[in-house]
Motif scaffolding. Sequence first.
Motif, mmCIF file in Angstrom:
data_model
loop_
_atom_site.group_PDB
_atom_site.id
_atom_site.type_symbol
_atom_site.label_atom_id
_atom_site.label_comp_id
_atom_site.label_asym_id
_atom_site.label_seq_id
_atom_site.Cartn_x
_atom_site.Cartn_y
_atom_site.Cartn_z
ATOM 1 N N MET A 184 78.091 22.464 42.396
ATOM 2 C CA MET A 184 79.533 22.370 42.311
ATOM 3 C C MET A 184 80.130 23.538 43.073
ATOM 4 O O MET A 184 79.629 24.645 43.003
ATOM 5 N N LEU A 185 81.189 23.302 43.779
ATOM 6 C CA LEU A 185 81.841 24.347 44.553
ATOM 7 C C LEU A 185 82.518 25.354 43.641
ATOM 8 O O LEU A 185 82.986 24.999 42.561
ATOM 9 N N PRO A 186 82.550 26.635 44.062
ATOM 10 C CA PRO A 186 83.240 27.611 43.238
ATOM 11 C C PRO A 186 84.699 27.216 43.050
ATOM 12 O O PRO A 186 85.347 26.729 43.966
ATOM 13 N N SER A 187 85.205 27.399 41.852
ATOM 14 C CA SER A 187 86.618 27.140 41.602
ATOM 15 C C SER A 187 87.240 28.385 41.000
ATOM 16 O O SER A 187 86.555 29.187 40.391
ATOM 17 N N LYS A 188 88.511 28.536 41.193
ATOM 18 C CA LYS A 188 89.198 29.732 40.710
ATOM 19 C C LYS A 188 89.899 29.437 39.394
ATOM 20 O O LYS A 188 90.549 28.419 39.232
ATOM 21 N N PHE A 189 89.748 30.344 38.437
ATOM 22 C CA PHE A 189 90.463 30.260 37.169
ATOM 23 C C PHE A 189 91.069 31.625 36.896
ATOM 24 O O PHE A 189 90.456 32.637 37.183
ATOM 25 N N PRO A 190 92.257 31.686 36.321
ATOM 26 C CA PRO A 190 92.842 32.986 36.010
ATOM 27 C C PRO A 190 92.054 33.655 34.901
ATOM 28 O O PRO A 190 91.507 33.007 34.033
ATOM 29 N N ASN A 191 92.012 34.957 34.975
ATOM 30 C CA ASN A 191 91.290 35.731 33.978
ATOM 31 C C ASN A 191 92.281 36.241 32.939
ATOM 32 O O ASN A 191 93.364 36.674 33.269
ATOM 33 N N ASP A 192 91.897 36.195 31.664
ATOM 34 C CA ASP A 192 92.797 36.569 30.574
ATOM 35 C C ASP A 192 93.226 38.027 30.611
ATOM 36 O O ASP A 192 94.308 38.368 30.182
ATOM 37 N N ASN A 193 92.347 38.906 31.105
ATOM 38 C CA ASN A 193 92.645 40.332 30.998
ATOM 39 C C ASN A 193 93.451 40.882 32.173
ATOM 40 O O ASN A 193 93.575 42.084 32.322
ATOM 41 N N GLY A 194 93.967 40.012 33.032
ATOM 42 C CA GLY A 194 94.835 40.483 34.113
ATOM 43 C C GLY A 194 94.103 40.950 35.347
ATOM 44 O O GLY A 194 94.720 41.333 36.325
ATOM 45 N N ARG A 195 92.759 40.928 35.316
ATOM 46 C CA ARG A 195 92.030 41.294 36.518
ATOM 47 C C ARG A 195 92.172 40.176 37.536
ATOM 48 O O ARG A 195 92.712 39.126 37.259
ATOM 49 N N SER A 196 91.617 40.414 38.714
ATOM 50 C CA SER A 196 91.693 39.377 39.734
ATOM 51 C C SER A 196 90.951 38.129 39.265
ATOM 52 O O SER A 196 90.111 38.192 38.387
ATOM 53 N N GLU A 197 91.292 37.015 39.894
ATOM 54 C CA GLU A 197 90.665 35.754 39.515
ATOM 55 C C GLU A 197 89.174 35.804 39.801
ATOM 56 O O GLU A 197 88.730 36.438 40.746
ATOM 57 N N GLU A 198 88.396 35.103 38.960
ATOM 58 C CA GLU A 198 86.964 35.039 39.149
ATOM 59 C C GLU A 198 86.592 33.653 39.643
ATOM 60 O O GLU A 198 87.206 32.665 39.276
ATOM 61 N N ALA A 199 85.561 33.594 40.478
ATOM 62 C CA ALA A 199 85.056 32.308 40.943
ATOM 63 C C ALA A 199 83.972 31.842 39.986
ATOM 64 O O ALA A 199 83.067 32.595 39.637
ATOM 65 N N TYR A 200 84.095 30.594 39.536
ATOM 66 C CA TYR A 200 83.105 30.008 38.637
ATOM 67 C C TYR A 200 82.255 29.028 39.420
ATOM 68 O O TYR A 200 82.776 28.235 40.208
ATOM 69 N N VAL A 201 80.948 29.102 39.224
ATOM 70 C CA VAL A 201 80.033 28.158 39.857
ATOM 71 C C VAL A 201 79.113 27.592 38.779
ATOM 72 O O VAL A 201 78.912 28.214 37.734
ATOM 73 N N PHE A 224 71.676 38.919 35.576
ATOM 74 C CA PHE A 224 72.113 38.434 36.879
ATOM 75 C C PHE A 224 71.129 37.406 37.428
ATOM 76 O O PHE A 224 69.925 37.505 37.210
ATOM 77 N N ILE A 225 71.660 36.433 38.149
ATOM 78 C CA ILE A 225 70.845 35.413 38.799
ATOM 79 C C ILE A 225 71.165 35.440 40.289
ATOM 80 O O ILE A 225 72.332 35.374 40.685
ATOM 81 N N LEU A 226 70.123 35.558 41.108
ATOM 82 C CA LEU A 226 70.292 35.497 42.555
ATOM 83 C C LEU A 226 70.196 34.030 42.971
ATOM 84 O O LEU A 226 69.239 33.338 42.632
ATOM 85 N N ALA A 227 71.200 33.539 43.671
ATOM 86 C CA ALA A 227 71.226 32.136 44.094
ATOM 87 C C ALA A 227 71.620 32.077 45.557
ATOM 88 O O ALA A 227 72.137 33.038 46.123
ATOM 89 N N LYS A 228 71.357 30.933 46.178
ATOM 90 C CA LYS A 228 71.737 30.737 47.583
ATOM 91 C C LYS A 228 72.637 29.523 47.691
ATOM 92 O O LYS A 228 72.662 28.666 46.812
ATOM 93 N N THR A 229 73.391 29.459 48.772
ATOM 94 C CA THR A 229 74.248 28.291 48.979
ATOM 95 C C THR A 229 73.509 27.250 49.813
ATOM 96 O O THR A 229 72.662 27.585 50.630
ATOM 97 N N ASN A 230 73.877 25.990 49.577
ATOM 98 C CA ASN A 230 73.336 24.916 50.408
ATOM 99 C C ASN A 230 74.398 24.532 51.451
ATOM 100 O O ASN A 230 75.429 25.195 51.568
ATOM 101 N N GLU A 231 74.165 23.443 52.189
ATOM 102 C CA GLU A 231 75.078 23.048 53.260
ATOM 103 C C GLU A 231 76.462 22.668 52.740
ATOM 104 O O GLU A 231 77.449 22.753 53.452
ATOM 105 N N GLN A 232 76.539 22.239 51.478
ATOM 106 C CA GLN A 232 77.825 21.871 50.879
ATOM 107 C C GLN A 232 78.543 23.079 50.264
ATOM 108 O O GLN A 232 79.618 22.933 49.696
ATOM 109 N N GLY A 233 77.940 24.262 50.360
ATOM 110 C CA GLY A 233 78.548 25.458 49.789
ATOM 111 C C GLY A 233 78.288 25.624 48.307
ATOM 112 O O GLY A 233 78.860 26.492 47.665
ATOM 113 N N GLU A 234 77.389 24.805 47.744
ATOM 114 C CA GLU A 234 77.045 24.910 46.328
ATOM 115 C C GLU A 234 75.949 25.956 46.153
ATOM 116 O O GLU A 234 75.045 26.067 46.987
ATOM 117 N N TYR A 235 76.022 26.716 45.055
ATOM 118 C CA TYR A 235 74.979 27.696 44.775
ATOM 119 C C TYR A 235 73.820 27.022 44.066
ATOM 120 O O TYR A 235 74.008 26.221 43.153
#
Length: 195
Positions: free
Chosen positions: A1-18, A157-168
């Motif tokens: 699944m492509l990373p999507s942006k969701f607002p963070n509750d604590n006011g920090r910058s948005e995090e990307a979820y994968v 932490f998990i090290l992952a790579k992206t595929n051609e569709q940009g999915e991790y």
Amino acid sequence: MLPSKFPNDNGRSEEAYVTLTDDQGRSLVCTLQSSIQLEGQEYGLLLPVDTPIEILTWNDEDDDDESAVPVESEAEINKIFKTAKAVLAEHNLDLKRTGITLTVEGELPDFPEEGESNADLDSSQPDQEEFEELLWLASFYHEEQEYGIYTPADPFFILAKTNEQGEYKQLSPEEFQKLEPLLPLIEDQLFDALE
């Protein structure tokens, strides 16, 4: 699944979820902590949203000594899952059969600070040298075998790579082995990006 942006509750910058999916089709939602390009391939450092856990059991090596062993077999996890889920539910934690690792959702108990003893939490701690980075959550018995449920003391932490569709995607054992000589360089760059 492509990373999507969701607002963070604590006011920090948005995090990307994968979402990572394992070979059993189970998914694990993570936040993308940092990413780098190396030899034309993008790698990401992912952190599970829910808390990873590990279940250990004890095998008798001889009459006097027991050693802690991680439960990794799918068959054994299937056998003990309902019991482990019920035990954690007593602590207001919801055990999930996620991809890559088992996780729990809910608020973890307060753990002793570094240097303080947590011997009063559990009488059957795993070997301190081998599993020193684990914190005890609960213990239970299944068919007269003792099990302990632990969470990593440090971020998982998990090290992952992206595929051609940009999915991790999780690295295969062969890919991980091939990358092993470059891991210090990759880790340095990924962790530098976190600071």
